[in-house]
Design an enzyme around this catalytic site. Structure first.
Site, mmCIF file in Angstrom:
data_model
loop_
_atom_site.group_PDB
_atom_site.id
_atom_site.type_symbol
_atom_site.label_atom_id
_atom_site.label_comp_id
_atom_site.label_asym_id
_atom_site.label_seq_id
_atom_site.Cartn_x
_atom_site.Cartn_y
_atom_site.Cartn_z
ATOM 1 N N HIS A 1 0.849 -1.194 0.000
ATOM 2 C CA HIS A 1 0.000 0.000 0.000
ATOM 3 C C HIS A 1 0.881 1.239 0.000
ATOM 4 O O HIS A 1 1.925 1.263 0.644
ATOM 5 C CB HIS A 1 -0.910 0.005 1.226
ATOM 6 C CG HIS A 1 -2.100 0.916 1.060
ATOM 7 N ND1 HIS A 1 -3.205 0.556 0.324
ATOM 8 C CD2 HIS A 1 -2.347 2.156 1.515
ATOM 9 C CE1 HIS A 1 -4.084 1.536 0.336
ATOM 10 N NE2 HIS A 1 -3.592 2.532 1.059
ATOM 11 N N ASP B 1 -14.037 2.241 6.332
ATOM 12 C CA ASP B 1 -12.984 2.994 5.629
ATOM 13 C C ASP B 1 -13.538 3.605 4.353
ATOM 14 O O ASP B 1 -13.189 4.733 3.996
ATOM 15 C CB ASP B 1 -11.782 2.101 5.311
ATOM 16 C CG ASP B 1 -10.642 2.910 4.693
ATOM 17 O OD1 ASP B 1 -10.230 3.914 5.314
ATOM 18 O OD2 ASP B 1 -10.201 2.589 3.584
ATOM 19 N N ARG C 1 -13.397 12.162 4.613
ATOM 20 C CA ARG C 1 -12.137 12.870 4.881
ATOM 21 C C ARG C 1 -11.684 13.653 3.657
ATOM 22 O O ARG C 1 -11.132 14.745 3.761
ATOM 23 C CB ARG C 1 -11.043 11.868 5.285
ATOM 24 C CG ARG C 1 -11.224 11.325 6.682
ATOM 25 C CD ARG C 1 -10.258 10.191 6.953
ATOM 26 N NE ARG C 1 -8.890 10.557 6.680
ATOM 27 C CZ ARG C 1 -7.986 9.736 6.130
ATOM 28 N NH1 ARG C 1 -8.308 8.501 5.809
ATOM 29 N NH2 ARG C 1 -6.760 10.150 5.920
ATOM 30 N N SER D 1 -6.638 4.070 8.409
ATOM 31 C CA SER D 1 -7.314 3.811 7.137
ATOM 32 C C SER D 1 -6.553 2.726 6.369
ATOM 33 O O SER D 1 -7.142 1.748 5.892
ATOM 34 C CB SER D 1 -7.358 5.115 6.325
ATOM 35 O OG SER D 1 -7.597 4.860 4.964
ATOM 36 N N LYS E 1 -8.046 -1.471 6.375
ATOM 37 C CA LYS E 1 -8.490 -2.267 5.220
ATOM 38 C C LYS E 1 -7.483 -3.349 4.849
ATOM 39 O O LYS E 1 -7.856 -4.439 4.429
ATOM 40 C CB LYS E 1 -8.843 -1.380 4.024
ATOM 41 C CG LYS E 1 -7.759 -0.542 3.437
ATOM 42 C CD LYS E 1 -8.325 0.233 2.235
ATOM 43 C CE LYS E 1 -7.432 1.408 1.859
ATOM 44 N NZ LYS E 1 -7.461 2.519 2.827
HETATM 45 N N1 URA Z 1 -4.217 5.783 1.701
HETATM 46 C C1 URA Z 1 -5.240 5.257 2.412
HETATM 47 O O1 URA Z 1 -5.663 4.134 2.189
HETATM 48 N N2 URA Z 1 -5.775 6.022 3.368
HETATM 49 C C2 URA Z 1 -5.348 7.251 3.652
HETATM 50 O O2 URA Z 1 -5.881 7.863 4.535
HETATM 51 C C3 URA Z 1 -4.287 7.791 2.894
HETATM 52 C C4 URA Z 1 -3.732 7.018 1.913
#
Ligand code: URA
Length: 458
Positions: free
Chosen positions: A101, A180, A187, A202, A206
């Site tokens: 990620h 999320d 957000r 976040s 996930k």
């Molecule tokens: N990536 C995410 O999944 N969440 C965030 O808040 C910022 C970047």
């Protein structure tokens, strides 16, 4: 102890609007929230008994007051278990399942290449991604610019595709971290994106819900990152690694620069086109190098390779044999995509207008500011200014040079792809001051500035 308390949805009553209000006030005044209150607040948000405006206010309170370690742990697990009350069980699939990620960037199409590339070496990659957030692009929006590509998958379909192809790229759903999905959209439009605990929870909420065994993180720093300085990026990486390790998932992070966009393309279909080039081994140097570094880390975590050189050899073979591209095609087909667009990218959505901006002088490119270019892309319609807005898949930018390269006065430095004159002008306004040329070549900066793993927690 805490973990057990969270492995299933609570039976505690959802907070009344009054209780939700009290919790917001408590956080706003710098108070500490209890785990049960956090879980109930999150469940109420998903169920709709905590209103969106109350969650937005809570996020703003967290923005200013932060979350301590236990609150962050509780907030993350409340996101993670907001679907079925447990993570997806991938134990029937072979090997160590690894995902990656990024904390968010501009022109960051790496996941589109990385996931099928790594999967084509035999490592199972369950990937749950996000949409565009603030000035940054989102993997789901990019994938959906391919006709028919479905990222809203049921748990059964996600697991079926993952089982058959070893890779699946999807978004949060009602069963997978729905909190999320809602929070992300909220957000994005309430100026609460660039907040360390909200980003960390976040991402990890996930990622932990999808059932991967190990994680590689690409933590961005610089002008186009949510964490502008190396100190802040290191703090975010440490927090993410801490959550992963506490959950028993080996987690490593690369710190990479996001001062200028990655690659040449910014905008959804344009980035898909570039990602396809990368899958053929022909992509831009910076984006290819970072994707390769992340892929190596994934192969090491998955124990698919014992050392870097071995991982690189396996990856090179997968790329140059066409296996990585074929894996993307197979996955996209399974997710409903019109694969003719992948074989012939000219069939991808294309904007009506194209305007080039010219370099005001001769010299070396010193600056292509990622933040301004990302905001310009939002102005074109490639990202959202309001949660309910539709994305325009075809619009965006193509950079015609990269930092450090030589450019002549009057030579085009960027192409703007737009569908409306007004939006084109708004994007041009955003680009003012985003491009600088100097007489001397700029000091070369490494793209990857650090590596962190659980050693940083000691
Ligand atoms: N990536 C995410 O999944 N969440 C965030 O808040 C910022 C970047």
């Amino acid at each position: 102890m805490l973990l057990q308390a969270f492995t299933s949805p609570s039976t505690s009553p959802k907070p009344s609007p009054m209780r939700a209000y009290e919790l917001i006030v408590h956080k706003r005044q710098g108070g500490v929230l209890g785990a049960a209150d956090i879980q109930a607040f999150m469940e109420g948000f998903v169920a709709g008994t905590v209103a969106d405006y109350q969650m937005a206010a809570m996020c703003m309170a967290i923005f200013f007051r932060g979350l301590n370690e236990e609150e962050l742990w509780a907030w993350t697990k409340a996101i993670m278990y907001s679907g079925e009350g447990e993570a997806f069980n991938l134990s029937s699939l072979p090997g160590i399942k690894v995902d990656k990620h990024s904390t968010g960037g501009v022109g960051d199409k790496l996941s589109l290449v990385l996931a099928p590339w790594v999967a084509s070496t035999g490592v199972v990659v369950p990937m749950v991604s996000g949409r565009g957030l603030g000035h940054t692009g989102g993997t789901l929006d990019k994938l959906e610019s391919i006709e028919g590509f479905c990222t809203r998958l049921s748990k059964e379909r996600f697991l079926d595709i993952l089982g058959r192809h070893g890779v699946c790229m999807a978004g949060q759903t009602q069963t997978l971290a729905p909190a999320d999905k809602k929070l992300y959209a909220l957000r994005d439009v309430s100026a609460t994106v660039d907040c360390l605990p909200l980003i960390a929870s976040s991402i990890m909420g996930k990622k932990l819900a999808e059932g991967a065994d190990a994680l590689v993180l690409d933590v961005k720093l610089g002008n186009g990152a949510f964490m502008p300085t190396e100190t802040k990026a290191r703090a975010l990486a440490q927090t993410l690694i801490g959550i992963g390790e506490r959950m028993g998932k080996p987690t490593v992070a690369l710190l990479s620069r996001m001062d200028a966009p990655l690659g040449h393309a910014i905008g959804n279909a344009l980035e898909v086109k570039e990602a396809l080039e990368m899958l053929h081994g022909r992509g831009p140097e910076d984006a290819m190098a970072l994707t390769r570094r992340l892929a190596v880390e994934m192969l090491l975590l998955a124990k698919r390779a014992k050392e870097v050189a071995e991982a690189e050899a396996v990856l090179s073979h997968a790329l140059h044999s066409g296996a990585a591209f074929q894996k993307f095609v197979d996955m996209a087909k399974a997710q409903g995509a019109n694969v003719a667009q992948l074989e012939n990218p000219k069939l991808l959505p294309k904007a009506k207008l194209c305007k080039a901006l010219l370099s005001p002088r001769t010299g070396y490119v010193h600056k292509q500011e990622a933040m301004a270019i990302g905001l310009g892309a939002v102005a074109l319609g490639a990202g959202r200014a309001r949660a309910e807005e539709e994305i325009d898949a075809s619009v965006g930018f193509v950079l015609l040079c990269k930092p450090g390269e030589h450019i002549e006065k009057g030579q085009p430095w960027i192409e703007i792809h737009a569908n409306e004159e007004g939006r084109l002008e708004a994007a041009m306004a955003r680009l003012e001051g985003a491009f600088e040329v100097g007489e001397e070549p700029p000091k070369a900066q490494p793209l990857v500035v650090g590596y962190m793993d659980k050693g940083c927690l000691i």
